[in-house]
Design a protein around this motif. Structure first.
Motif, PDB file in Angstrom:
ATOM      1  N   GLN A  35       0.905  -1.145   0.218  1.00  0.00           N
ATOM      2  CA  GLN A  35       0.031  -0.012  -0.020  1.00  0.00           C
ATOM      3  C   GLN A  35       0.819   1.312  -0.081  1.00  0.00           C
ATOM      4  O   GLN A  35       1.642   1.463   0.844  1.00  0.00           O
ATOM      5  CB  GLN A  35      -0.927  -0.002   1.176  1.00  0.00           C
ATOM      6  CG  GLN A  35      -1.932   1.320   1.356  1.00  0.00           C
ATOM      7  CD  GLN A  35      -2.552   1.141   2.492  1.00  0.00           C
ATOM      8  OE1 GLN A  35      -2.456   0.358   3.718  1.00  0.00           O
ATOM      9  NE2 GLN A  35      -3.226   2.428   2.667  1.00  0.00           N
ATOM     10  N   SER A  36       0.717   2.087  -0.990  1.00  0.00           N
ATOM     11  CA  SER A  36       1.413   3.396  -0.922  1.00  0.00           C
ATOM     12  C   SER A  36       1.142   4.236  -0.025  1.00  0.00           C
ATOM     13  O   SER A  36      -0.379   4.458   0.365  1.00  0.00           O
ATOM     14  CB  SER A  36       1.321   3.999  -2.383  1.00  0.00           C
ATOM     15  OG  SER A  36       2.013   5.192  -2.547  1.00  0.00           O
ATOM     16  N   VAL A  37       1.872   4.962   0.496  1.00  0.00           N
ATOM     17  CA  VAL A  37       1.617   6.111   1.775  1.00  0.00           C
ATOM     18  C   VAL A  37       2.299   7.112   1.539  1.00  0.00           C
ATOM     19  O   VAL A  37       2.253   8.063   2.322  1.00  0.00           O
ATOM     20  CB  VAL A  37       2.095   5.497   3.194  1.00  0.00           C
ATOM     21  CG1 VAL A  37       1.123   4.315   3.535  1.00  0.00           C
ATOM     22  CG2 VAL A  37       3.611   4.939   3.318  1.00  0.00           C
ATOM     23  N   GLY A  38       2.603   7.556   0.414  1.00  0.00           N
ATOM     24  CA  GLY A  38       3.250   9.133  -0.211  1.00  0.00           C
ATOM     25  C   GLY A  38       4.607   8.680  -0.747  1.00  0.00           C
ATOM     26  O   GLY A  38       5.081   7.718  -1.186  1.00  0.00           O
ATOM     27  N   GLN A  63       8.793   8.581   8.435  1.00  0.00           N
ATOM     28  CA  GLN A  63       7.209   8.307   8.019  1.00  0.00           C
ATOM     29  C   GLN A  63       6.687   7.222   8.220  1.00  0.00           C
ATOM     30  O   GLN A  63       5.455   7.083   7.961  1.00  0.00           O
ATOM     31  CB  GLN A  63       7.392   9.037   6.401  1.00  0.00           C
ATOM     32  CG  GLN A  63       7.781  10.272   6.336  1.00  0.00           C
ATOM     33  CD  GLN A  63       7.442  11.045   5.261  1.00  0.00           C
ATOM     34  OE1 GLN A  63       6.418  10.497   4.707  1.00  0.00           O
ATOM     35  NE2 GLN A  63       8.053  12.042   4.669  1.00  0.00           N
ATOM     36  N   ALA A  65       7.239   4.242   7.120  1.00  0.00           N
ATOM     37  CA  ALA A  65       7.116   3.152   6.018  1.00  0.00           C
ATOM     38  C   ALA A  65       7.936   2.068   6.166  1.00  0.00           C
ATOM     39  O   ALA A  65       9.082   2.182   6.675  1.00  0.00           O
ATOM     40  CB  ALA A  65       7.523   3.891   4.707  1.00  0.00           C
ATOM     41  N   TYR A  68      10.470   1.254   0.377  1.00  0.00           N
ATOM     42  CA  TYR A  68      10.275   2.402  -0.610  1.00  0.00           C
ATOM     43  C   TYR A  68      10.833   1.928  -1.987  1.00  0.00           C
ATOM     44  O   TYR A  68      11.457   1.028  -1.809  1.00  0.00           O
ATOM     45  CB  TYR A  68      11.086   3.643  -0.129  1.00  0.00           C
ATOM     46  CG  TYR A  68      12.644   3.213  -0.062  1.00  0.00           C
ATOM     47  CD1 TYR A  68      13.534   3.742  -1.055  1.00  0.00           C
ATOM     48  CD2 TYR A  68      13.025   2.784   1.224  1.00  0.00           C
ATOM     49  CE1 TYR A  68      14.859   3.432  -0.875  1.00  0.00           C
ATOM     50  CE2 TYR A  68      14.484   2.416   1.252  1.00  0.00           C
ATOM     51  CZ  TYR A  68      15.407   2.781   0.283  1.00  0.00           C
ATOM     52  OH  TYR A  68      16.688   2.677   0.327  1.00  0.00           O
ATOM     53  N   GLU A  84       8.873   6.337  -3.635  1.00  0.00           N
ATOM     54  CA  GLU A  84       7.432   6.101  -3.411  1.00  0.00           C
ATOM     55  C   GLU A  84       7.529   5.485  -1.946  1.00  0.00           C
ATOM     56  O   GLU A  84       8.277   4.277  -1.845  1.00  0.00           O
ATOM     57  CB  GLU A  84       6.547   5.315  -4.278  1.00  0.00           C
ATOM     58  CG  GLU A  84       5.318   5.402  -3.943  1.00  0.00           C
ATOM     59  CD  GLU A  84       4.126   4.949  -5.074  1.00  0.00           C
ATOM     60  OE1 GLU A  84       3.019   5.023  -4.981  1.00  0.00           O
ATOM     61  OE2 GLU A  84       4.615   4.671  -6.175  1.00  0.00           O
ATOM     62  N   TYR A  86       6.015   2.859   0.993  1.00  0.00           N
ATOM     63  CA  TYR A  86       4.886   1.817   1.435  1.00  0.00           C
ATOM     64  C   TYR A  86       4.922   1.156   2.797  1.00  0.00           C
ATOM     65  O   TYR A  86       5.734   1.210   3.240  1.00  0.00           O
ATOM     66  CB  TYR A  86       5.207   0.641   0.372  1.00  0.00           C
ATOM     67  CG  TYR A  86       5.269   0.785  -1.386  1.00  0.00           C
ATOM     68  CD1 TYR A  86       3.988   0.939  -2.030  1.00  0.00           C
ATOM     69  CD2 TYR A  86       6.372   1.195  -1.508  1.00  0.00           C
ATOM     70  CE1 TYR A  86       3.981   1.070  -3.248  1.00  0.00           C
ATOM     71  CE2 TYR A  86       6.496   1.478  -2.960  1.00  0.00           C
ATOM     72  CZ  TYR A  86       5.359   1.691  -3.797  1.00  0.00           C
ATOM     73  OH  TYR A  86       5.421   1.827  -5.063  1.00  0.00           O
ATOM     74  N   LYS A  87       3.528   0.824   3.082  1.00  0.00           N
ATOM     75  CA  LYS A  87       3.286   0.078   4.307  1.00  0.00           C
ATOM     76  C   LYS A  87       3.448  -1.294   4.168  1.00  0.00           C
ATOM     77  O   LYS A  87       3.070  -1.917   3.193  1.00  0.00           O
ATOM     78  CB  LYS A  87       2.242   0.703   4.971  1.00  0.00           C
ATOM     79  CG  LYS A  87       2.307   1.967   5.660  1.00  0.00           C
ATOM     80  CD  LYS A  87       1.668   2.122   6.891  1.00  0.00           C
ATOM     81  CE  LYS A  87       2.040   3.530   7.304  1.00  0.00           C
ATOM     82  NZ  LYS A  87       1.772   3.837   8.574  1.00  0.00           N
TER      83      LYS A  87
END
Length: 87
Positions: A35-38, A63, A65, A68, A84, A86-87
């Motif tokens: 899941q992308s988180v920014g 952040q 994550a 990345y 990008e 990710y979690k």
């Protein structure tokens, strides 16, 4: 083409490094199930690709994550890299 080579270098360095950071560099295929988180960026940074990877990992950790993926990398005397998260 040059960006692909730079991203490949980062990937190879990730496979060889054994840093203590929690956020891991992933490729496109590995990221597809996450899941992308920014995003995060580094700009105007001098150093070797391993140094840049460490800085990206630290920003990703800060952040929250787990991983990345580098989506852009340029080197014109200093690095500019976007990743990008990710979690």
């Amino acid at each position: 083409m040059k960006n692909r080579k730079i991203i490949t270098v980062f990937g190879l360095l990730a496979a060889m490094s054994f840093g203590a950071s929690a956020a891991q560099l992933v490729n496109d295929q590995q990221a597809s199930g996450l899941q992308s988180v920014g995003t995060v960026s580094l700009g105007g940074v001098a150093g070797a690709p391993a140094d840049i990877r460490q800085q990206l990992s630290q920003k990703a950790d800060a952040q929250g994550a787990a991983a990345y993926r580098i989506v852009e990398a340029r080197n014109n005397d200093t690095w500019h890299v976007t990743a990008e998260l990710y979690k």
